[in-house]
Scaffold this motif. Structure first.
Motif, PDB file in Angstrom:
ATOM      1  N   LEU A  36      16.385 112.542  19.101  1.00 50.92           N
ATOM      2  CA  LEU A  36      16.417 111.534  20.153  1.00 50.92           C
ATOM      3  C   LEU A  36      15.577 111.948  21.358  1.00 50.92           C
ATOM      4  CD1 LEU A  36      20.161 110.403  20.235  1.00 50.92           C
ATOM      5  CD2 LEU A  36      18.205 109.139  19.338  1.00 50.92           C
ATOM      6  N   GLU A  37      15.465 113.238  21.581  1.00 52.63           N
ATOM      7  CA  GLU A  37      14.734 113.753  22.732  1.00 52.63           C
ATOM      8  C   GLU A  37      13.233 113.855  22.490  1.00 52.63           C
ATOM      9  OE1 GLU A  37      16.597 117.430  23.777  1.00 52.63           O
ATOM     10  OE2 GLU A  37      18.502 116.470  24.253  1.00 52.63           O
ATOM     11  N   GLU A  38      12.787 113.710  21.233  1.00 55.94           N
ATOM     12  CA  GLU A  38      11.363 113.831  20.932  1.00 55.94           C
ATOM     13  C   GLU A  38      10.595 112.633  21.479  1.00 55.94           C
ATOM     14  OE1 GLU A  38      10.563 114.478  16.802  1.00 55.94           O
ATOM     15  OE2 GLU A  38      11.789 116.289  16.734  1.00 55.94           O
ATOM     16  N   ASP A  39       9.349 112.891  21.902  1.00 58.38           N
ATOM     17  CA  ASP A  39       8.477 111.820  22.369  1.00 58.38           C
ATOM     18  C   ASP A  39       8.002 110.970  21.195  1.00 58.38           C
ATOM     19  OD1 ASP A  39       8.630 112.656  24.997  1.00 58.38           O
ATOM     20  OD2 ASP A  39       6.845 113.925  24.847  1.00 58.38           O
ATOM     21  N   VAL A  40       7.703 109.707  21.510  1.00 62.55           N
ATOM     22  CA  VAL A  40       7.136 108.815  20.505  1.00 62.55           C
ATOM     23  C   VAL A  40       5.671 109.219  20.313  1.00 62.55           C
ATOM     24  CG1 VAL A  40       6.563 106.410  19.991  1.00 62.55           C
ATOM     25  CG2 VAL A  40       8.695 106.961  21.189  1.00 62.55           C
ATOM     26  N   PRO A  41       5.225 109.398  19.067  1.00 67.42           N
ATOM     27  CA  PRO A  41       3.825 109.787  18.842  1.00 67.42           C
ATOM     28  C   PRO A  41       2.865 108.733  19.410  1.00 67.42           C
ATOM     29  CG  PRO A  41       5.102 110.045  16.831  1.00 67.42           C
ATOM     30  CD  PRO A  41       5.979 109.343  17.816  1.00 67.42           C
ATOM     31  N   ASP A  42       1.698 109.179  19.845  1.00 63.07           N
ATOM     32  CA  ASP A  42       0.699 108.292  20.437  1.00 63.07           C
ATOM     33  C   ASP A  42       0.337 107.124  19.529  1.00 63.07           C
ATOM     34  OD1 ASP A  42       0.627 109.867  22.685  1.00 63.07           O
ATOM     35  OD2 ASP A  42      -1.155 110.992  22.061  1.00 63.07           O
ATOM     36  N   ARG A  43       0.223 107.381  18.228  1.00 62.34           N
ATOM     37  CA  ARG A  43      -0.181 106.296  17.318  1.00 62.34           C
ATOM     38  C   ARG A  43       0.869 105.189  17.280  1.00 62.34           C
ATOM     39  NH1 ARG A  43       1.007 108.697  11.348  1.00 62.34           N
ATOM     40  NH2 ARG A  43       2.881 109.808  11.955  1.00 62.34           N
ATOM     41  N   PHE A  44       2.149 105.532  17.439  1.00 61.29           N
ATOM     42  CA  PHE A  44       3.188 104.503  17.472  1.00 61.29           C
ATOM     43  C   PHE A  44       3.156 103.733  18.782  1.00 61.29           C
ATOM     44  CE2 PHE A  44       5.444 107.322  14.310  1.00 61.29           C
ATOM     45  CZ  PHE A  44       5.194 106.490  13.232  1.00 61.29           C
ATOM     46  N   GLU A  45       2.883 104.438  19.861  1.00 57.50           N
ATOM     47  CA  GLU A  45       2.763 103.752  21.143  1.00 57.50           C
ATOM     48  C   GLU A  45       1.610 102.763  21.107  1.00 57.50           C
ATOM     49  OE1 GLU A  45       2.724 106.276  24.569  1.00 57.50           O
ATOM     50  OE2 GLU A  45       4.603 107.257  24.004  1.00 57.50           O
ATOM     51  N   GLU A  46       0.495 103.153  20.501  1.00 54.61           N
ATOM     52  CA  GLU A  46      -0.658 102.261  20.375  1.00 54.61           C
ATOM     53  C   GLU A  46      -0.314 101.054  19.502  1.00 54.61           C
ATOM     54  OE1 GLU A  46      -4.317 100.524  20.701  1.00 54.61           O
ATOM     55  OE2 GLU A  46      -3.375 102.040  21.939  1.00 54.61           O
ATOM     56  N   LEU A  47       0.373 101.292  18.413  1.00 51.39           N
ATOM     57  CA  LEU A  47       0.788 100.190  17.540  1.00 51.39           C
ATOM     58  C   LEU A  47       1.715  99.228  18.276  1.00 51.39           C
ATOM     59  CD1 LEU A  47       0.857  98.828  14.776  1.00 51.39           C
ATOM     60  CD2 LEU A  47       2.677 100.411  14.122  1.00 51.39           C
ATOM     61  N   LEU A  48       2.652  99.759  19.035  1.00 51.45           N
ATOM     62  CA  LEU A  48       3.559  98.907  19.818  1.00 51.45           C
ATOM     63  C   LEU A  48       2.783  98.092  20.851  1.00 51.45           C
ATOM     64  CD1 LEU A  48       6.552 101.350  20.350  1.00 51.45           C
ATOM     65  CD2 LEU A  48       6.550  99.258  18.984  1.00 51.45           C
ATOM     66  N   ARG A  49       1.791  98.716  21.481  1.00 50.56           N
ATOM     67  CA  ARG A  49       0.975  98.007  22.451  1.00 50.56           C
ATOM     68  C   ARG A  49       0.234  96.844  21.783  1.00 50.56           C
ATOM     69  NH1 ARG A  49      -3.810  97.144  23.722  1.00 50.56           N
ATOM     70  NH2 ARG A  49      -4.737  98.591  22.266  1.00 50.56           N
ATOM     71  N   LEU A  51       1.087  95.253  19.047  1.00 49.78           N
ATOM     72  CA  LEU A  51       2.052  94.220  18.662  1.00 49.78           C
ATOM     73  C   LEU A  51       2.475  93.379  19.865  1.00 49.78           C
ATOM     74  CD1 LEU A  51       4.241  96.265  16.174  1.00 49.78           C
ATOM     75  CD2 LEU A  51       2.686  94.393  15.621  1.00 49.78           C
ATOM     76  N   ARG A  52       2.630  94.014  21.013  1.00 48.60           N
ATOM     77  CA  ARG A  52       2.974  93.267  22.241  1.00 48.60           C
ATOM     78  C   ARG A  52       1.864  92.308  22.612  1.00 48.60           C
ATOM     79  NH1 ARG A  52       4.791  98.619  24.378  1.00 48.60           N
ATOM     80  NH2 ARG A  52       6.993  98.716  23.884  1.00 48.60           N
ATOM     81  N   GLU A  53       0.618  92.753  22.470  1.00 52.74           N
ATOM     82  CA  GLU A  53      -0.535  91.903  22.755  1.00 52.74           C
ATOM     83  C   GLU A  53      -0.563  90.692  21.818  1.00 52.74           C
ATOM     84  OE1 GLU A  53      -2.760  91.980  25.283  1.00 52.74           O
ATOM     85  OE2 GLU A  53      -1.541  93.605  26.091  1.00 52.74           O
ATOM     86  N   GLN A  54      -0.299  90.919  20.542  1.00 49.40           N
ATOM     87  CA  GLN A  54      -0.273  89.818  19.567  1.00 49.40           C
ATOM     88  C   GLN A  54       0.844  88.843  19.894  1.00 49.40           C
ATOM     89  OE1 GLN A  54       0.158  91.405  15.620  1.00 49.40           O
ATOM     90  NE2 GLN A  54      -1.993  92.005  15.462  1.00 49.40           N
ATOM     91  N   ASP A  55       1.962  89.373  20.348  1.00 50.20           N
ATOM     92  CA  ASP A  55       3.109  88.542  20.660  1.00 50.20           C
ATOM     93  C   ASP A  55       2.826  87.626  21.858  1.00 50.20           C
ATOM     94  OD1 ASP A  55       5.714  87.756  19.998  1.00 50.20           O
ATOM     95  OD2 ASP A  55       6.593  89.065  21.532  1.00 50.20           O
TER      96      ASP A  55
END
Length: 57
Positions: A36-49, A51-55
């Motif tokens: 739970l304390e681990e950071d989200v990997p950069d590639r997942f953050e980019e993917l989320l970004r 997806l938000r743009e598409q939304d």
């Protein structure tokens, strides 16, 4: 059907956990909390970004 000896359904009272079972539970909780304390990997953050743009459109 659950066996009364293992603390399953139908038993009159729950059986105390063995020291080994307590150690397993503690280790699983520790590993889960560490994850739970681990950071989200950069590639997942980019993917989320992306997806938000598409939304938005």
């Amino acid at each position: 059907m659950a066996n009364k000896k293992d603390g399953g359904e139908g038993s009159s009272k729950p059986q105390p956990k063995s020291p080994k079972r307590n150690q397993i539970d503690d280790n699983l909780k520790r590993v889960y909390n560490e994850m739970l304390e681990e950071d989200v990997p950069d590639r997942f953050e980019e993917l989320l970004r992306q997806l938000r743009e598409q939304d938005k459109s």
